[in-house]
Structure formats: C-alpha cells, structure tokens
Enzyme design. Structure first.
Site, PDB file in Angstrom:
ATOM      1  N   THR A  44       3.075   2.085  -2.130  1.00 43.81           N
ATOM      2  CA  THR A  44       4.323   1.813  -2.671  1.00 43.81           C
ATOM      3  C   THR A  44       4.291   2.334  -4.140  1.00 43.81           C
ATOM      4  O   THR A  44       5.435   2.380  -4.909  1.00 43.81           O
ATOM      5  CB  THR A  44       4.581   0.342  -2.339  1.00 43.81           C
ATOM      6  OG1 THR A  44       3.385  -0.337  -2.956  1.00 43.81           O
ATOM      7  CG2 THR A  44       4.985   0.193  -1.221  1.00 43.81           C
ATOM      8  N   ALA A  96     -14.903   3.181  -1.165  1.00 43.65           N
ATOM      9  CA  ALA A  96     -14.805   2.231  -0.695  1.00 43.65           C
ATOM     10  C   ALA A  96     -13.449   1.581  -0.478  1.00 43.65           C
ATOM     11  O   ALA A  96     -13.029   0.609  -0.056  1.00 43.65           O
ATOM     12  CB  ALA A  96     -15.819   1.048  -0.773  1.00 43.65           C
ATOM     13  N   SER A 110     -24.713   9.097 -16.746  1.00 42.38           N
ATOM     14  CA  SER A 110     -24.213   8.336 -15.427  1.00 42.38           C
ATOM     15  C   SER A 110     -25.619   7.805 -14.991  1.00 42.38           C
ATOM     16  O   SER A 110     -26.362   8.522 -14.395  1.00 42.38           O
ATOM     17  CB  SER A 110     -23.371   9.215 -14.321  1.00 42.38           C
ATOM     18  OG  SER A 110     -23.592   8.636 -13.286  1.00 42.38           O
ATOM     19  N   GLU A 139      -6.678  10.771 -14.405  1.00 42.87           N
ATOM     20  CA  GLU A 139      -6.993  10.930 -13.012  1.00 42.87           C
ATOM     21  C   GLU A 139      -5.922  12.072 -12.133  1.00 42.87           C
ATOM     22  O   GLU A 139      -6.594  12.658 -11.585  1.00 42.87           O
ATOM     23  CB  GLU A 139      -7.026   9.586 -12.308  1.00 42.87           C
ATOM     24  CG  GLU A 139      -7.395   9.841 -10.755  1.00 42.87           C
ATOM     25  CD  GLU A 139      -7.915   8.791  -9.878  1.00 42.87           C
ATOM     26  OE1 GLU A 139      -8.416   7.784 -10.843  1.00 42.87           O
ATOM     27  OE2 GLU A 139      -8.146   8.713  -8.963  1.00 42.87           O
ATOM     28  N   ASP A 168      -4.200   0.917  -9.616  1.00 41.59           N
ATOM     29  CA  ASP A 168      -5.392   0.686  -9.810  1.00 41.59           C
ATOM     30  C   ASP A 168      -5.732   0.709 -11.289  1.00 41.59           C
ATOM     31  O   ASP A 168      -6.750  -0.455 -11.842  1.00 41.59           O
ATOM     32  CB  ASP A 168      -6.365   1.685  -9.197  1.00 41.59           C
ATOM     33  CG  ASP A 168      -6.084   1.804  -8.008  1.00 41.59           C
ATOM     34  OD1 ASP A 168      -5.447   0.958  -7.175  1.00 41.59           O
ATOM     35  OD2 ASP A 168      -6.615   2.883  -7.353  1.00 41.59           O
ATOM     36  N   GLU A 205       0.718  -1.295  -0.133  1.00 39.94           N
ATOM     37  CA  GLU A 205       0.026  -0.006   0.134  1.00 39.94           C
ATOM     38  C   GLU A 205       0.995   1.293  -0.257  1.00 39.94           C
ATOM     39  O   GLU A 205       1.764   1.353   0.877  1.00 39.94           O
ATOM     40  CB  GLU A 205      -0.787  -0.055   1.100  1.00 39.94           C
ATOM     41  CG  GLU A 205      -2.323   0.288   1.167  1.00 39.94           C
ATOM     42  CD  GLU A 205      -2.914  -0.628  -0.018  1.00 39.94           C
ATOM     43  OE1 GLU A 205      -3.114  -0.160  -1.247  1.00 39.94           O
ATOM     44  OE2 GLU A 205      -3.513  -1.675   0.560  1.00 39.94           O
ATOM     45  N   LEU A 239     -12.038   0.406  -3.231  1.00 39.70           N
ATOM     46  CA  LEU A 239     -12.025  -0.808  -4.328  1.00 39.70           C
ATOM     47  C   LEU A 239     -12.053  -0.164  -5.582  1.00 39.70           C
ATOM     48  O   LEU A 239     -12.130  -0.755  -6.458  1.00 39.70           O
ATOM     49  CB  LEU A 239     -13.443  -1.382  -4.081  1.00 39.70           C
ATOM     50  CG  LEU A 239     -13.446  -2.089  -2.658  1.00 39.70           C
ATOM     51  CD1 LEU A 239     -14.961  -2.815  -2.538  1.00 39.70           C
ATOM     52  CD2 LEU A 239     -12.500  -2.963  -2.327  1.00 39.70           C
TER      53      LEU A 239
HETATM   54  C1  GAF Z   1      -5.225   4.647  -4.167  1.00 39.09           C
HETATM   55  C2  GAF Z   1      -4.302   4.948  -5.340  1.00 39.09           C
HETATM   56  F1  GAF Z   1      -5.169   5.316  -6.575  1.00 39.09           F
HETATM   57  C3  GAF Z   1      -3.288   3.858  -5.954  1.00 39.09           C
HETATM   58  O1  GAF Z   1      -2.637   4.460  -6.926  1.00 39.09           O
HETATM   59  C4  GAF Z   1      -2.608   3.556  -4.525  1.00 39.09           C
HETATM   60  O2  GAF Z   1      -1.417   4.476  -4.216  1.00 39.09           O
HETATM   61  C5  GAF Z   1      -3.473   3.325  -3.324  1.00 39.09           C
HETATM   62  O3  GAF Z   1      -4.425   4.239  -3.303  1.00 39.09           O
HETATM   63  C6  GAF Z   1      -2.838   2.938  -2.033  1.00 39.09           C
HETATM   64  O4  GAF Z   1      -1.908   1.896  -2.155  1.00 39.09           O
HETATM   65  O5  GAF Z   1      -5.786   3.490  -4.601  1.00 39.09           O
END
Ligand code: GAF
Length: 401
Positions: A51, A138, A83, A175, A187, A49, A140
């Site tokens: 990272t 959330a 939407s 983004e 993500d 996380e 996700l």
């Molecule tokens: C969010 C970010 F969008 C990801 O890039 C990541 O940094 C995450 O937080 C943390 O690990 O989901």
C-alpha cells in the site's frame, strides 16, 4: 519493572556493549582509527502490504535485529566501506556523483552517500564498517536498515543532521535509483522513526504518523520460511506497474484520483470493466488493504486482538489471491498457525515471494505456538523455521555504550 524484565534489559545492555566493543576493535584493525557506532533496525509490517507506493497506510514495527555501522571521518573525499557479512570492500569518490545503477551490496551504502550529496548534504569522506544482523532476503527489510544506518553514520561523521523523515526519503531514493528496486517509503520510515514498544501507523501520502502501543496480552511472532525472496525485484516492480496502469485508467474517469488510495471500492467496481483483469485484482487488494489498516488501527487502540487477527487473515487471502505475492511456504506457515490454539491471525509480511509470516498469538500460548509451528513446518518441508518474538524497538541511533 518485573524481575524477569529487569534481567532481560540488563542482559541486552551487556550484549549491546559487547557488540559495539567488538566493532570498535575490528574498525581499529581495519582503518587504524577510533570509530563511533550506529545501528538501525529491521522491521516487520503488522498489516498494510503493497500500500505504501499507492500512497496508502501501513503499520510497521522496528524489530530488535539491527545493521551496525562503525564510522570515522577521512581527510579526503572518499567513502570506503567494508562489509563484514560479505568480507568485501567498496569505495567511491564523493566528487563523482555519477554512480550508475548497480545490483551490488555496495549500492545500499554508496547509493546513500550519493543520494545525500544530491540532496544537498555536504558530507565529507568517511571509513565505514558494516555488519548486518537482519537476515537478508527474509522480508525484514535488511536493505533499508543498511541504508539508514549508513546514511545516519555518514551525516554524523560530518557533523550534519537531517530530520528522520528527510533521511528516510534520501535512503528510499538511493534504493530506487541505485539498487534498482522501486520500493515505497515504509521500510526507511520505520528504520528512522521506530519507537520501542510501539507500532507506527503511517500515512504514506503525508508521511504523518501515530505511535500505537502494542497489545498487552498478545504478542506478534515472526516465522521465517527460510526461503529467500532473491528474485523478487522484477515481480515487485511489475506489481507497481499494474497499480500505475489502474490509477491512470481510473483517473480518466475520476480526475481527482492521484493514487489508488483515492479510489473507493464502489468506484473500482463501477469501472472494473475498463481495467485489465489483473490490474483490477491488484487494485482490489490495495483498496481493501488500506481499509484493513484503518480498521486494525482501531482494533489495536481498543485492545481487540480478535478483530486484528481477522484482518490479518483477510490480508493474507487478498495478498495470495488478488496480489499474487505469496508462496507455497508462506501459505503453509499461515495454515499451520491457523490450526494452533491461541492464534488470532496470521499473514505473510513484507514484499512476499518468500520471507516471513507474522502471527498474533495470545501471550500464554506463545511457547506452544513456537513448538507447533517449528515441528509442523519442518515435517512438511524439511526446513527449520527461525522464529522471533517481536520486541518493538527504536529507530536509528548512535550506540554510546
Ligand atoms: C518491500 C518494500 F520495500 C516496501 O516499500 C513495501 O512496498 C513492501 O515491500 C510491501 O508492503 O518491503
């Protein structure tokens, strides 16, 4: 295939067909056109996380929760989007690429259209209908699933294609530049490259990845605090800035350092006095978390859920104490999970400040786990947590049913 599994596959194929049929009909009513249907998954991160933007390692899984997009080309150069979640429309002219930073849902779609054009993809106009089934706020990754589903649909509607890695980068740029979150690449990469039954071990520097099969006798289970991480963007960007400060100071001592990924823990300790205290702790999290992802990769490959679970517990402690991105509710869910038989480990997942935890649970103990977490959490907070058993799914696809 066992009888139960065969039954599950069949019912999910029926659900997919029903969902895409419903979208086609809705699209026909909205735009008077036949649509093609696409969907991109949300994700849960098993470990690794904060990272990704430090050029480190992550281990996400694509979940079977999707953003669906129905799309058809237009004659002109406009992108129109409706939407279904918000019952709102937005549109843009593709000739005008001066989209300004806007914290609005449409940035996730129109930002991607702009970003595609800026990357040289000559997409044409399109009508889109977007329906997100990934819970928002959330942790996700509902936003990346919207971006990737929309980006893929826009490309396909124009008869174009881009590699999954290129599409992920284009969506991340959207983004960063149009939605105002300086997110890393995790993500978007998992929404593009996820594979059913596998986790993705991703090197965020090279964007090279390996697919790792999940445990055969233990399941990952996601528990939602039901507290949204609505106001987390500012804190997220602040964490990134702390890491950049640390990297700059450490690079003055070690010129080969380009990112925290390059700093061994021993060197961080050696130069600790040069760093502001907060930047030191942020760095300690990132550096130790990278080591945990590499160790977790070994634990998964060796079918060792005990070690994987221990790494998850350590990850949570580090995120809570050094990175300071946990919350009372996340800590509570982790604590409740820790007291349930058959749980190997539990941690917050995603950006933090709300959202979900992920737990690794012995397969035979999953039912009991769900009951115990739900009642414990509800008793303490009055909130009923949503619980998902993770079924690793494929990345973005056209739905042909
Ligand atoms: C969010 C970010 F969008 C990801 O890039 C990541 O940094 C995450 O937080 C943390 O690990 O989901």
């Amino acid at each position: 295939m066992t009888e139960k599994l065969a039954g599950q596959e069949e019912s999910s194929a029926i659900l997919v067909r029903r969902e895409s049929q419903r979208l086609r009909e809705h699209f026909q009513k909205l735009y008077g056109q036949e649509a093609r249907i696409f969907r991109a998954p949300g994700r849960v991160n098993l470990i690794g996380e904060h990272t990704d933007y430090n050029e480190g390692f992550v281990m996400p899984v694509a979940m079977d929760l999707y953003t669906w997009v129905a799309a058809a080309p237009r004659e002109d150069a406009r992108v129109r989007v409706y939407s279904q979640n918000l019952r709102e429309r937005a549109e843009m002219d593709l000739q005008d690429l001066n989209l300004r930073l806007q914290r609005h849902w449409s940035a996730y779609v129109l930002g991607v259209a702009t970003s595609l054009r800026l990357a040289g993809a000559e997409i044409g106009g399109a009508n889109l209908l977007v329906e997100g089934k990934v819970p928002m706020g959330a942790g996700l990754s509902s936003s990346a699933s919207v971006e990737v589903a929309a980006g893929y649909a826009l490309l396909e509607s124009s008869g174009l294609s881009r590699s999954p890695v290129e599409l992920a980068k284009i969506c991340q740029r959207a983004e960063n530049e149009f939605a105002g979150a300086r997110c890393g690449i995790m993500d978007q990469m998992i929404a593009c490259c996820g594979r059913a039954n596998y986790a993705l071990m991703l090197d965020c520097r090279t964007l090279g990845f390996r697919l790792l099969p999940l445990f055969s006798d233990a399941q990952f289970v996601v528990c939602n605090t039901m507290v949204k991480h609505d106001h987390a963007a500012g804190e997220y960007n602040a964490r990134r800035a702390d890491c950049e400060t640390a990297t700059r100071i450490l690079a003055e001592q070690m010129p080969e350092v380009r990112a925290l990924r390059d700093v061994p823990l021993a060197d961080l300790e050696r130069y600790a006095k040069l760093l502001p205290e907060v930047a030191y702790r942020r760095s300690r999290h990132v550096i130790s978390e990278n080591a945990r992802v590499l160790a977790a990769c070994g634990a998964l490959e060796h079918g060792d859920p005990e070690s994987f679970g221990r790494l998850m517990r350590e990850s949570h402690r580090s995120l809570k104490e050094d990175y300071e991105v946990s919350s009372t509710e996340l800590d509570l869910l982790v604590e409740i999970a820790g007291g349930i038989a058959g749980v190997y480990g539990s941690r917050m997942t995603g950006g933090g400040f709300g959202g979900c935890t992920i737990s690794l649970v012995r397969s035979g103990a999953v039912d009991e786990f769900q009951t115990a977490v739900a009642s414990g959490y509800q008793r303490a907070t009055g909130r009923k947590p949503d619980i998902y058993i993770v079924r690793a799914s494929d990345g973005v696809r056209e739905v042909l049913e």
